[in-house]
Design a protein around this motif. Structure first.
Motif, mmCIF file in Angstrom:
data_model
loop_
_atom_site.group_PDB
_atom_site.id
_atom_site.type_symbol
_atom_site.label_atom_id
_atom_site.label_comp_id
_atom_site.label_asym_id
_atom_site.label_seq_id
_atom_site.Cartn_x
_atom_site.Cartn_y
_atom_site.Cartn_z
ATOM 1 N N PHE A 136 3.198 -0.213 3.713
ATOM 2 C CA PHE A 136 2.255 0.515 2.869
ATOM 3 C C PHE A 136 1.384 1.381 3.775
ATOM 4 N N HIS A 137 0.706 2.373 3.165
ATOM 5 C CA HIS A 137 -0.085 3.321 3.955
ATOM 6 C C HIS A 137 -1.469 3.497 3.359
ATOM 7 N N THR A 138 -2.415 3.818 4.230
ATOM 8 C CA THR A 138 -3.796 3.792 3.791
ATOM 9 C C THR A 138 -4.684 4.545 4.776
ATOM 10 N N ASP A 139 -5.993 4.388 4.584
ATOM 11 C CA ASP A 139 -6.999 5.051 5.419
ATOM 12 C C ASP A 139 -7.525 4.030 6.435
ATOM 13 N N SER A 140 -7.567 4.439 7.686
ATOM 14 C CA SER A 140 -7.961 3.489 8.745
ATOM 15 C C SER A 140 -9.409 3.024 8.605
ATOM 16 N N ARG A 141 -10.239 3.756 7.808
ATOM 17 C CA ARG A 141 -11.650 3.362 7.639
ATOM 18 C C ARG A 141 -11.837 2.379 6.489
ATOM 19 N N SER A 142 -10.732 1.976 5.836
ATOM 20 C CA SER A 142 -10.860 1.169 4.621
ATOM 21 C C SER A 142 -11.124 -0.303 4.929
ATOM 22 N N ARG A 143 -11.606 -0.995 3.902
ATOM 23 C CA ARG A 143 -11.893 -2.431 4.036
ATOM 24 C C ARG A 143 -10.646 -3.231 4.372
ATOM 25 N N LYS A 144 -9.535 -2.826 3.741
ATOM 26 C CA LYS A 144 -8.304 -3.598 3.969
ATOM 27 C C LYS A 144 -7.901 -3.570 5.433
ATOM 28 N N VAL A 145 -8.151 -2.409 6.088
ATOM 29 C CA VAL A 145 -7.784 -2.304 7.506
ATOM 30 C C VAL A 145 -8.708 -3.181 8.353
ATOM 31 N N PRO A 184 6.862 1.699 -6.273
ATOM 32 C CA PRO A 184 6.299 0.514 -6.935
ATOM 33 C C PRO A 184 4.849 0.256 -6.488
ATOM 34 N N GLN A 185 4.078 -0.256 -7.448
ATOM 35 C CA GLN A 185 2.718 -0.700 -7.111
ATOM 36 C C GLN A 185 2.780 -2.168 -6.734
ATOM 37 N N MET A 186 1.900 -2.567 -5.841
ATOM 38 C CA MET A 186 1.823 -3.991 -5.490
ATOM 39 C C MET A 186 0.366 -4.334 -5.191
ATOM 40 N N THR A 198 6.533 12.001 2.992
ATOM 41 C CA THR A 198 7.099 11.603 1.694
ATOM 42 C C THR A 198 6.029 11.553 0.591
ATOM 43 N N ARG A 199 4.742 11.594 0.978
ATOM 44 C CA ARG A 199 3.670 11.545 -0.028
ATOM 45 C C ARG A 199 3.638 12.847 -0.825
ATOM 46 N N SER A 200 3.266 12.756 -2.084
ATOM 47 C CA SER A 200 3.150 13.955 -2.919
ATOM 48 C C SER A 200 2.025 14.838 -2.368
ATOM 49 N N PRO A 253 -11.734 -13.473 0.738
ATOM 50 C CA PRO A 253 -10.533 -12.843 0.180
ATOM 51 C C PRO A 253 -10.848 -11.509 -0.491
ATOM 52 N N ASP A 254 -9.845 -10.657 -0.563
ATOM 53 C CA ASP A 254 -9.965 -9.392 -1.283
ATOM 54 C C ASP A 254 -8.565 -8.992 -1.748
ATOM 55 N N ALA A 255 -8.504 -8.104 -2.721
ATOM 56 C CA ALA A 255 -7.212 -7.653 -3.245
ATOM 57 C C ALA A 255 -7.376 -6.271 -3.840
ATOM 58 N N ARG A 256 -6.318 -5.480 -3.774
ATOM 59 C CA ARG A 256 -6.303 -4.135 -4.351
ATOM 60 C C ARG A 256 -4.854 -3.681 -4.504
ATOM 61 N N THR A 257 -4.675 -2.669 -5.350
ATOM 62 C CA THR A 257 -3.329 -2.123 -5.571
ATOM 63 C C THR A 257 -3.018 -1.083 -4.505
ATOM 64 N N VAL A 258 -1.821 -1.126 -3.955
ATOM 65 C CA VAL A 258 -1.325 -0.045 -3.099
ATOM 66 C C VAL A 258 0.125 0.240 -3.493
ATOM 67 N N LEU A 259 0.652 1.354 -2.978
ATOM 68 C CA LEU A 259 2.043 1.703 -3.231
ATOM 69 C C LEU A 259 2.920 1.140 -2.120
ATOM 70 N N LEU A 260 4.079 0.648 -2.491
ATOM 71 C CA LEU A 260 5.090 0.305 -1.486
ATOM 72 C C LEU A 260 5.723 1.628 -1.052
HETATM 73 C C1 LIG Z 1 -1.894 2.518 -8.809
HETATM 74 C C2 LIG Z 1 -2.714 2.568 -7.540
HETATM 75 C C3 LIG Z 1 -2.084 2.848 -6.334
HETATM 76 C C4 LIG Z 1 -2.825 2.899 -5.150
HETATM 77 N N1 LIG Z 1 -2.166 3.136 -3.968
HETATM 78 C C5 LIG Z 1 -2.862 3.124 -2.816
HETATM 79 C C6 LIG Z 1 -2.186 3.259 -1.566
HETATM 80 O O1 LIG Z 1 -0.950 3.372 -1.482
HETATM 81 N N2 LIG Z 1 -2.940 3.243 -0.437
HETATM 82 C C7 LIG Z 1 -4.298 3.098 -0.487
HETATM 83 O O2 LIG Z 1 -4.926 3.101 0.568
HETATM 84 N N3 LIG Z 1 -4.962 2.948 -1.643
HETATM 85 C C8 LIG Z 1 -4.280 2.946 -2.810
HETATM 86 N N4 LIG Z 1 -4.942 2.768 -3.994
HETATM 87 C C9 LIG Z 1 -6.402 2.567 -3.972
HETATM 88 C C10 LIG Z 1 -6.682 1.092 -3.610
HETATM 89 O O3 LIG Z 1 -6.413 0.258 -4.728
HETATM 90 C C11 LIG Z 1 -8.114 0.850 -3.114
HETATM 91 O O4 LIG Z 1 -9.044 1.219 -4.115
HETATM 92 C C12 LIG Z 1 -8.448 1.626 -1.850
HETATM 93 O O5 LIG Z 1 -7.345 1.670 -0.963
HETATM 94 C C13 LIG Z 1 -9.638 0.983 -1.127
HETATM 95 O O6 LIG Z 1 -9.333 -0.359 -0.875
HETATM 96 P P1 LIG Z 1 -10.156 -1.275 0.174
HETATM 97 O O7 LIG Z 1 -11.588 -0.826 0.129
HETATM 98 O O8 LIG Z 1 -9.962 -2.673 -0.326
HETATM 99 O O9 LIG Z 1 -9.525 -1.054 1.512
HETATM 100 C C14 LIG Z 1 -4.227 2.702 -5.178
HETATM 101 C C15 LIG Z 1 -4.853 2.409 -6.394
HETATM 102 C C16 LIG Z 1 -4.104 2.345 -7.551
HETATM 103 C C17 LIG Z 1 -4.821 2.022 -8.854
#
Ligand SMILES: Cc1cc2nc3c(=O)[nH]c(=O)nc-3n(C[C@H](O)[C@H](O)[C@H](O)COP(=O)(O)O)c2cc1C
Length: 181
Positions: free
Chosen positions: A49-58, A19-21, A100-102, A32-39
């Motif tokens: 959820f999982h991501t890159d440690s250099r990202s803004r969200k982190v 699922p996306q969230m 588990t990631r593709s 505030p900020d918002a973005r889509t990530v995968l559960l």
């Molecule tokens: C459908 C969809 C799924 C995504 N899933 C992830 C995810 O699981 N992890 C992630 O780091 N970014 C994911 N992204 C990218 C983020 O939306 C975002 O662009 C990126 O993580 C950088 O965000 P930040 O600069 O706010 O940290 C996804 C984007 C889309 C459109």
């Protein structure tokens, strides 16, 4: 934490379709900020959820661990909003989640750098094609467990008003209430 509605509404962890969230954060400065990530998965502790440690969200979560997760179902039939606090997931969870990631998302984790983003499309294509995946996750791979403090399940109805069922963590106990939609 055990919520039958969470089990009922979200796909099982082994389901390939994740699922996306919308992950909402607030920086240490209150921006505030918002973005889509995968559960990636959920369990009795919370949602991951999982991501890159250099990202803004982190950076945001490091300054302020309060986050919200918003799920929307197709056809606007359901919405789930989770408020909680994010903490870095355990080392075994991070490693297992990477597996588990593709293959595409694993490679993305390796090549998802600011330097790569500056390249033109032809160069990105050629570096992508030439990539030899190393074993395991890059050092920039990270992930978070969101421990909920509030869950709000919104359900629509064709023939009745929408309604929310909310669960609030109150001094260690979950308290539920119904709210208008
Ligand atoms: C459908 C969809 C799924 C995504 N899933 C992830 C995810 O699981 N992890 C992630 O780091 N970014 C994911 N992204 C990218 C983020 O939306 C975002 O662009 C990126 O993580 C950088 O965000 P930040 O600069 O706010 O940290 C996804 C984007 C889309 C459109």
């Amino acid at each position: 934490m055990s919520f039958p509605l969470l089990d009922e509404w979200l796909p099982a962890n082994h389901d390939q379709e994740r699922p996306q969230m919308i992950l909402s954060t607030v920086s240490g400065n209150g921006v505030p900020d918002a973005r889509t990530v995968l559960l990636t998965e959920f369990d009795s502790e919370g949602l991951y959820f999982h991501t890159d440690s250099r990202s803004r969200k982190v950076a945001d979560i490091t300054g302020n661990p309060a986050v919200a997760l918003t799920f929307l179902w197709p056809g606007f039939t359901r919405q789930l909003v989770v408020q909680g606090r994010a903490e870095v997931a355990s080392v075994p969870e991070l490693a297992a989640a990477f597996e588990t990631r593709s293959p595409y998302l694993q490679q993305l984790a390796w090549q998802n750098s600011s330097e790569f983003a500056q390249l033109d499309l032809d160069e990105r294509r050629s570096q992508w094609a030439a990539f030899q995946p190393p074993a395991g996750a890059p050092s920039t791979w990270t992930g978070f467990l969101v421990r909920p403090t509030r869950l709000t399940f919104w359900g629509s109805n064709q023939d009745a008003a929408s309604r929310r069922e909310e669960f609030n963590l109150d001094g260690g106990d979950w308290v539920s209430s119904y709210l208008p939609g």
